[in-house]
Design a protein around this motif. Structure first.
Motif, short mmCIF file in Angstrom:
data_model
loop_
_atom_site.label_atom_id
_atom_site.label_comp_id
_atom_site.label_asym_id
_atom_site.label_seq_id
_atom_site.Cartn_x
_atom_site.Cartn_y
_atom_site.Cartn_z
N ARG A 69 0.77 -1.32 -0.19
CA ARG A 69 -0.02 0.04 -0.02
C ARG A 69 0.76 1.11 -0.03
O ARG A 69 0.49 2.20 -0.49
CB ARG A 69 -0.90 0.10 1.23
N ALA A 70 2.18 1.23 0.51
CA ALA A 70 2.94 2.18 0.44
C ALA A 70 3.33 2.59 -1.17
O ALA A 70 3.64 3.52 -1.42
CB ALA A 70 4.16 2.04 1.24
N GLN A 73 0.63 3.85 -3.29
CA GLN A 73 0.49 5.41 -2.94
C GLN A 73 1.72 6.00 -3.24
O GLN A 73 1.56 7.42 -3.56
CB GLN A 73 0.33 5.42 -1.42
N LEU A 94 -7.45 18.53 -0.02
CA LEU A 94 -6.92 17.51 1.01
C LEU A 94 -8.11 16.62 1.86
O LEU A 94 -7.68 15.64 2.02
CB LEU A 94 -6.26 18.53 2.03
N ALA A 95 -9.48 17.52 1.91
CA ALA A 95 -10.43 16.74 2.50
C ALA A 95 -10.84 15.52 1.78
O ALA A 95 -10.95 14.28 2.39
CB ALA A 95 -11.51 17.55 2.72
N TYR A 97 -8.74 13.81 -0.32
CA TYR A 97 -7.41 12.87 -0.22
C TYR A 97 -7.81 12.21 1.29
O TYR A 97 -7.57 10.90 1.33
CB TYR A 97 -6.38 13.44 0.03
N ALA A 98 -8.28 12.90 2.35
CA ALA A 98 -8.28 11.99 3.61
C ALA A 98 -9.42 11.10 3.64
O ALA A 98 -9.44 9.96 4.30
CB ALA A 98 -8.62 13.23 4.58
N ILE A 99 -10.50 11.23 2.87
CA ILE A 99 -11.51 10.49 2.91
C ILE A 99 -10.98 9.28 1.85
O ILE A 99 -11.50 7.87 2.37
CB ILE A 99 -12.79 11.02 2.15
N ALA A 101 -8.06 8.21 2.00
CA ALA A 101 -6.80 7.72 2.92
C ALA A 101 -7.65 6.74 4.09
O ALA A 101 -7.17 5.75 4.50
CB ALA A 101 -6.14 8.75 3.78
N MET A 102 -8.82 7.12 4.61
CA MET A 102 -9.36 6.66 5.63
C MET A 102 -10.24 5.27 5.13
O MET A 102 -10.06 4.31 5.81
CB MET A 102 -10.97 7.65 5.95
N GLN A 105 -7.40 2.72 5.03
CA GLN A 105 -7.06 2.15 6.50
C GLN A 105 -8.22 1.17 6.61
O GLN A 105 -7.82 0.10 7.29
CB GLN A 105 -7.28 3.43 7.38
N VAL A 106 -9.42 1.58 6.26
CA VAL A 106 -10.53 0.37 6.64
C VAL A 106 -10.13 -0.99 5.89
O VAL A 106 -10.39 -1.88 6.59
CB VAL A 106 -11.82 1.08 6.10
N ALA A 108 -7.31 -1.85 5.18
CA ALA A 108 -6.22 -2.53 5.78
C ALA A 108 -6.49 -3.15 7.26
O ALA A 108 -6.03 -4.19 7.51
CB ALA A 108 -5.14 -1.60 5.96
#
Lengths: 213, 215
Positions: A69-70, A73, A94-95, A97-99, A101-102, A105-106, A108
């Motif tokens: 995943r690194a 990305q 950015l917002a 992007y964060a969604i 990214a979240m 994470q889910v 992973a």
């Protein structure tokens, strides 16, 4: 230019995550086969690519990386101008992007541990001559069902996990989903209409077909 | 308007976000979610975090969960203030990401059940699975040897500077060091040196004070 190299196994879920990304971006690369059955991933030579002894490892010129995943990305922004856009439509937002990214994470933390365990029980164990433990399958399927209920609610609102377009978040799920579609666990997807539609969309993509060959 | 963090200062995942706030000098407000009464599984919290876990954040209209995504967002948004957590180039950031992912896939998978058994279960009056703990410690030893080797030639995990890769380890490390696992760290020269540097950071000291762990 030294070019892109992936050290891994064409059937490995983690390796496929990287291969998918490279195919989506129309990038040339060399897949250097690592023989997992023969324990090649634990040899000194491979450990210099990934000290944790797992596939895949990756090189792009002088940059050496491991952790699928690194790697994805890195590839997505590095080659932003070509192939499929795997980031959000406005890559500078950015917002947004964060969604994304979240959602990664889910995948992973919530999805992959369960999906990988089920793929191991149903598919990979058989390749190694071991038998499926149905008790483990039942337990993991119960947990995965709960996670997929959350996905169903999400996909009712949005076409893809991070919004209206296909992104890395969706891509990260594809290899494990493809394996599970060949097993009884498939029912967890087909029972949920929005998840089922999403699964169909992401697995019919040309890049998704390419990694199955 | 100040960002609200739903969670508690003594839980590891909220601590990851709090450390990021402290390193980046970002103001915040903690809204307590009582894990002892399973408040995180109740409908009101499930609206913020559908998997029933902490933390979640609300920043005006913007809502997010998953501590590592939250930390990454704030580290990027405030890249011009406080500590630089994400490296100086795309390539450097990829190395930071790599070691941050190592925390998820190799370290946390072992650290979390060890802390659960050695710290959390006793607090809840539940029985610790001692056999499992010994198994996990053996696997953790193998992983810590890899870290030891990395830290022999690098001051921090991603190179010469403290980054998200180091920060993301700190909450679980903090708990592990309160158990007999601390001997495994102290027995490794470079890991020991790395942990001492990390815990000397003002942001960590502030967090520990907030959590009531240090005077």
């Amino acid at each position: 230019m030294a070019g892109i190299k992936v050290f891994g196994h064409a059937a490995s879920i983690s390796t496929r995550r990287v291969l998918l990304t490279l195919h989506e971006k129309n990038l040339d690369f060399e897949l250097v086969h690592v023989d997992l059955k023969d324990g090649e991933h634990k040899t000194e030579s491979f450990l210099s690519h990934n000290p944790f002894g797992k596939v895949p490892a990756f090189e792009d010129g002088d940059l050496k990386l491991f952790e699928s995943r690194a790697i994805t990305q890195y590839i997505a922004p590095r080659y932003e101008g070509q192939g499929t856009n795997l980031l959000q439509p406005d890559s500078k937002n950015l917002a947004q992007y964060a969604i994304m990214a979240m959602g990664m994470q889910v995948e992973a933390h919530q999805f992959d541990p369960l999906a990988s365990k089920l793929a191991w029980e149903h598919v990979f164990k058989l390749i190694y001559g071991l038998t499926t433990d149905q008790a483990v399958v039942a337990e993991e399927e119960a947990k995965l069902a709960k996670v997929l209920d959350v996905y169903e609610a999400r996909l009712k609102e949005f076409k893809y996990l991070a919004g209206d377009t296909f992104t890395l978040t969706d891509l990260h799920h594809i290899p494990a989903v493809q394996y599970l579609l060949e097993t009884p666990t498939k029912k967890l997807f087909t029972e949920r209409p929005h998840v089922n539609k999403w699964v169909a969309e992401i697995t019919k993509r040309p890049a998704s077909q390419k990694i199955l060959q | 308007m100040v960002v609200k963090l739903y969670g508690l200062v003594t839980a590891a995942c909220p601590q990851r976000v709090l450390l990021c706030f402290l390193e980046k000098e970002i103001e915040f407000e903690i809204v307590h979610v009582d894990l002892d009464t399973l408040e995180q599984k109740k409908p009101e919290h499930l609206l913020r975090q559908p998997f029933g876990q902490v933390p979640a954040i609300e920043d005006g209209d913007f809502k997010l969960f998953e501590s590592r995504a939250i930390a990454r967002y704030y580290a990027t948004k405030y890249s011009n203030q406080g500590t630089n957590l994400l490296g100086k180039s795309l390539e450097h950031r990829a190395i930071v990401d790599q070691w941050a992912d190592v925390e998820t896939h190799y370290f946390n998978v072992l650290a979390f059940p060890i802390v659960l058994n050695l710290v959390i279960k006793p607090r809840l009056g539940e029985e610790c699975d001692a056999v499992l703990v010994e198994e996990l410690k053996a696997k953790l030893g193998v992983v810590l040897d890899i870290y030891e080797n990395r830290l022999a030639s690098n001051r921090f995990l991603a190179g010469d500077e403290f980054t998200m890769a180091d920060l993301t380890h700190m909450p679980a490390m903090g708990y592990l060091m309160r158990t007999d696992v601390n001997q495994m760290v102290k027995a490794r020269v470079n890991m020991n040196r790395w942990w001492e540097e990390l815990t000397a950071r003002p942001a960590w000291k502030k967090l520990m004070k907030m959590a009531g762990f240090e005077a």
